[in-house]
Design a protein around this motif. Structure first.
Motif, short mmCIF file in Angstrom:
data_model
loop_
_atom_site.label_atom_id
_atom_site.label_comp_id
_atom_site.label_asym_id
_atom_site.label_seq_id
_atom_site.Cartn_x
_atom_site.Cartn_y
_atom_site.Cartn_z
N ILE A 1 23.21 -15.70 -45.37
CA ILE A 1 23.34 -14.76 -46.48
C ILE A 1 24.59 -13.90 -46.30
CG2 ILE A 1 22.30 -12.78 -47.64
CD1 ILE A 1 20.85 -15.28 -48.32
N SER A 2 24.81 -13.41 -45.11
CA SER A 2 25.98 -12.56 -44.88
C SER A 2 27.27 -13.35 -45.10
CB SER A 2 25.95 -11.96 -43.47
OG SER A 2 25.95 -12.98 -42.49
N ARG A 3 27.32 -14.60 -44.68
CA ARG A 3 28.52 -15.41 -44.90
C ARG A 3 28.76 -15.63 -46.39
NH1 ARG A 3 27.74 -20.18 -43.43
NH2 ARG A 3 25.85 -20.15 -42.18
N ALA A 4 27.69 -15.88 -47.13
CA ALA A 4 27.84 -16.08 -48.59
C ALA A 4 28.35 -14.82 -49.26
CB ALA A 4 26.51 -16.50 -49.19
N LEU A 5 27.95 -13.67 -48.77
CA LEU A 5 28.37 -12.39 -49.34
C LEU A 5 29.71 -11.91 -48.81
CD1 LEU A 5 24.92 -10.53 -49.08
CD2 LEU A 5 26.09 -11.12 -51.22
N GLY A 6 30.20 -12.56 -47.77
CA GLY A 6 31.42 -12.07 -47.12
C GLY A 6 31.18 -10.75 -46.42
N ALA A 7 29.97 -10.59 -45.85
CA ALA A 7 29.57 -9.32 -45.26
C ALA A 7 29.29 -9.49 -43.77
CB ALA A 7 28.30 -8.81 -45.95
N VAL A 8 29.19 -8.37 -43.09
CA VAL A 8 28.82 -8.35 -41.68
C VAL A 8 27.33 -8.67 -41.56
CG1 VAL A 8 28.58 -6.88 -39.62
CG2 VAL A 8 30.60 -6.66 -41.11
N ASP A 9 26.99 -9.55 -40.63
CA ASP A 9 25.59 -9.88 -40.36
C ASP A 9 25.04 -8.83 -39.40
OD1 ASP A 9 23.12 -10.97 -39.88
OD2 ASP A 9 23.86 -12.67 -38.69
N ARG A 10 24.40 -7.81 -39.94
CA ARG A 10 23.93 -6.69 -39.13
C ARG A 10 22.46 -6.93 -38.76
NH1 ARG A 10 22.54 -3.44 -35.86
NH2 ARG A 10 22.92 -1.17 -35.93
N GLN A 11 22.24 -7.44 -37.57
CA GLN A 11 20.91 -7.72 -37.07
C GLN A 11 20.30 -6.45 -36.46
OE1 GLN A 11 18.99 -10.85 -36.89
NE2 GLN A 11 20.40 -11.25 -38.59
N VAL A 12 19.05 -6.15 -36.83
CA VAL A 12 18.35 -4.97 -36.33
C VAL A 12 17.06 -5.42 -35.65
CG1 VAL A 12 17.29 -2.76 -36.92
CG2 VAL A 12 19.30 -3.56 -38.19
N ASP A 13 16.98 -5.25 -34.34
CA ASP A 13 15.79 -5.58 -33.56
C ASP A 13 15.28 -7.00 -33.85
OD1 ASP A 13 13.77 -5.02 -31.70
OD2 ASP A 13 12.39 -4.28 -33.23
N PRO A 14 16.15 -8.02 -33.76
CA PRO A 14 15.70 -9.38 -34.08
C PRO A 14 14.65 -9.93 -33.11
CG PRO A 14 17.89 -9.42 -33.11
CD PRO A 14 17.56 -7.98 -33.35
N THR A 15 14.59 -9.39 -31.88
CA THR A 15 13.61 -9.86 -30.91
C THR A 15 12.29 -9.10 -30.99
OG1 THR A 15 14.57 -8.38 -29.26
CG2 THR A 15 15.38 -10.65 -29.31
N ARG A 16 12.18 -8.15 -31.94
CA ARG A 16 10.97 -7.36 -32.15
C ARG A 16 10.55 -6.58 -30.91
NH1 ARG A 16 12.17 -9.84 -36.30
NH2 ARG A 16 10.74 -10.44 -37.97
N ILE A 17 11.53 -6.09 -30.17
CA ILE A 17 11.22 -5.30 -28.98
C ILE A 17 10.87 -3.87 -29.38
CG2 ILE A 17 12.18 -4.32 -26.87
CD1 ILE A 17 13.77 -6.89 -26.53
N LYS A 18 11.65 -3.29 -30.28
CA LYS A 18 11.39 -1.91 -30.69
C LYS A 18 10.12 -1.79 -31.52
CE LYS A 18 16.22 -0.34 -30.65
NZ LYS A 18 17.32 0.24 -31.48
N VAL A 19 9.94 -2.74 -32.43
CA VAL A 19 8.74 -2.72 -33.28
C VAL A 19 8.12 -4.12 -33.23
CG1 VAL A 19 7.80 -2.19 -35.55
CG2 VAL A 19 9.88 -1.04 -34.80
N PRO A 20 7.17 -4.34 -32.32
CA PRO A 20 6.62 -5.68 -32.12
C PRO A 20 5.53 -6.05 -33.12
CG PRO A 20 5.66 -4.15 -30.55
CD PRO A 20 6.67 -3.37 -31.35
N ILE A 21 5.93 -6.28 -34.36
CA ILE A 21 4.96 -6.58 -35.41
C ILE A 21 5.61 -7.45 -36.47
CG2 ILE A 21 5.45 -4.66 -36.95
CD1 ILE A 21 1.99 -6.09 -35.97
N SER A 22 4.77 -8.12 -37.26
CA SER A 22 5.24 -8.89 -38.41
C SER A 22 4.22 -8.75 -39.52
CB SER A 22 5.42 -10.37 -38.06
OG SER A 22 4.16 -10.96 -37.77
N ALA A 23 4.66 -8.94 -40.75
CA ALA A 23 3.74 -8.82 -41.89
C ALA A 23 2.64 -9.87 -41.83
CB ALA A 23 4.53 -8.93 -43.20
N SER A 24 2.95 -11.07 -41.33
CA SER A 24 1.94 -12.12 -41.26
C SER A 24 0.81 -11.76 -40.32
CB SER A 24 2.59 -13.45 -40.83
OG SER A 24 3.19 -13.32 -39.55
N ARG A 25 1.09 -10.98 -39.28
CA ARG A 25 0.03 -10.51 -38.38
C ARG A 25 -0.79 -9.40 -39.02
NH1 ARG A 25 2.86 -8.70 -33.06
NH2 ARG A 25 0.72 -8.02 -32.56
N ILE A 26 -0.15 -8.58 -39.82
CA ILE A 26 -0.85 -7.44 -40.43
C ILE A 26 -1.78 -7.89 -41.55
CG2 ILE A 26 -0.52 -5.36 -41.82
CD1 ILE A 26 2.06 -4.86 -40.25
N ARG A 27 -1.35 -8.84 -42.35
CA ARG A 27 -2.09 -9.17 -43.58
C ARG A 27 -3.58 -9.45 -43.35
NH1 ARG A 27 2.92 -11.37 -45.36
NH2 ARG A 27 2.49 -13.43 -44.49
#
Length: 353
Positions: free
Chosen positions: A122-148
């Motif tokens: 997506i970032s390449r298509a937009l010509g934008a910086v790919d800004r990854q935030v906590d991709p390993t889920r260390i800071k916030v170890p959760i996902s919507a699929s687990r919550i639902r």
């Protein structure tokens, strides 16, 4: 530096414009970390939120409201006709890119924020910086699929604004001595959740004079009841069973004072659309003649007034009859088929009165 030179430099600086996207089903602390990072780093932040009927029953406007209320500075775009397929084949990736850039016309993005692998294409298509935030889920170890499947288990990862909207609110109405309290207690135990006692009974015991309350005190009851109910919503699991609400309090005001104060009328109007299900306990059990009640004849008249008000407001309801066991079984059958946001209200032709 001269003020004119500074102004030109500021004008020449490219606006930092971030983009994030998702289903936010539900919106959780991990999503918040991504968005809050973007808000801290960017001049403007756009969030694209997809309709996702295949993933969640929560309507897109509800999920978009969470974003707008929690982060008023965001520009929120509701994506009603976005691609529903997910994955990393060329066709799927191009479909998402075309939708964002061509269909929605999103441009001028300098940074794309995510914690997912799709950030790369997506970032390449937009010509934008790919800004990854906590991709390993260390800071916030959760996902919507687990919550639902288990929102209560993971409620610490949900903002109160979000969590309250996941609870099915069940109003249990009826005249005095129709078994509301007993039923609510039973249902809370049966479904391992909480129930909201009738605040008016507690307030009446503390403030009544000659078994009466003023119109202003009835407003206090409705406001206090609502505040307590809001607090309990954040502790309930799937359901909150509420004994009485402002609709009944308004009927008391009309009966004892001949009119409903404007503040109470507004709270009653709010109650008319607040609950996902409305149940009415029938006056078919023996009347318990305690000193704080006005007699069986008054009970039956008040029951008719409550039902008439529901019909006038076009609030669908189900009348519960018989023993507490029979009533609890009827509620269990209703809830077995009910899904918040998916089911329409009980059809009027099935209402029993």
């Amino acid at each position: 530096m001269a003020s004119g030179v500074k102004t030109r430099l500021e004008a020449d600086r490219k606006i930092r414009r971030g983009l994030a996207l998702g289903k936010y089903a539900p919106f959780h602390r991990g999503h918040q970390l991504v968005i809050e990072t973007a808000l801290a780093e960017m001049d403007e932040v756009v969030v694209l939120i997809y309709d996702a009927p295949d993933v969640t029953d929560i309507p897109l406007p509800v999920r978009a409201r969470w974003l707008r209320e929690l982060y008023p500075a965001l520009q929120v775009i509701e994506a009603w006709e976005g691609p529903t397929q997910v994955g990393y084949t060329d066709d799927i990736m191009r479909a998402h890119e075309r939708y964002i850039i061509d269909t929605l016309g999103i441009s001028g993005i300098t940074h794309f924020y995510s914690s997912e692998p799709y950030g790369d294409h997506i970032s390449r298509a937009l010509g934008a910086v790919d800004r990854q935030v906590d991709p390993t889920r260390i800071k916030v170890p959760i996902s919507a699929s687990r919550i639902r499947p288990h929102p209560f288990r993971y409620r610490d990862y949900l903002d109160p604004l979000v969590y309250r909207d996941l609870i099915t609110k069940v109003a249990v109405l009826g005249a005095p001595s129709t078994g509301k309290t007993t039923l609510c207690e039973r249902l809370a135990q049966q479904f391992h959740t909480l129930w909201m006692p009738e605040y008016g009974r507690e307030y009446w015991a503390q403030h009544q004079i000659n078994r009466r309350l003023s119109a202003e005190q009835l407003v206090d009851i409705a406001e206090g009841h609502l505040a307590r109910e809001e607090a309990l919503l954040l502790q309930a699991d799937h359901y909150l069973f509420t004994d009485t609400n402002a609709l009944t309090t308004a009927q008391f005001a009309r009966h004892y004072h001949g009119a409903i104060p404007p503040q109470l009328a507004a709270l009653a109007d709010q109650a008319a659309t607040r609950y996902d299900l409305t149940l009415v306990c029938a006056a078919d059990i023996p009347y318990e003649d305690t000193w704080d009640r006005s007699g069986d004849m008054q009970r039956r008249a008040f029951q008719q007034q409550i039902i008439a008000d529901l019909k006038q407001r076009e609030i669908p309801f189900t009348l519960l009859q018989g023993t507490v066991e029979a009533r609890a079984a009827q509620v269990a059958e209703i809830l077995r088929h009910f899904r918040k946001y998916r089911n329409p209200p009980q059809p009027k032709e099935n209402v029993v009165a």
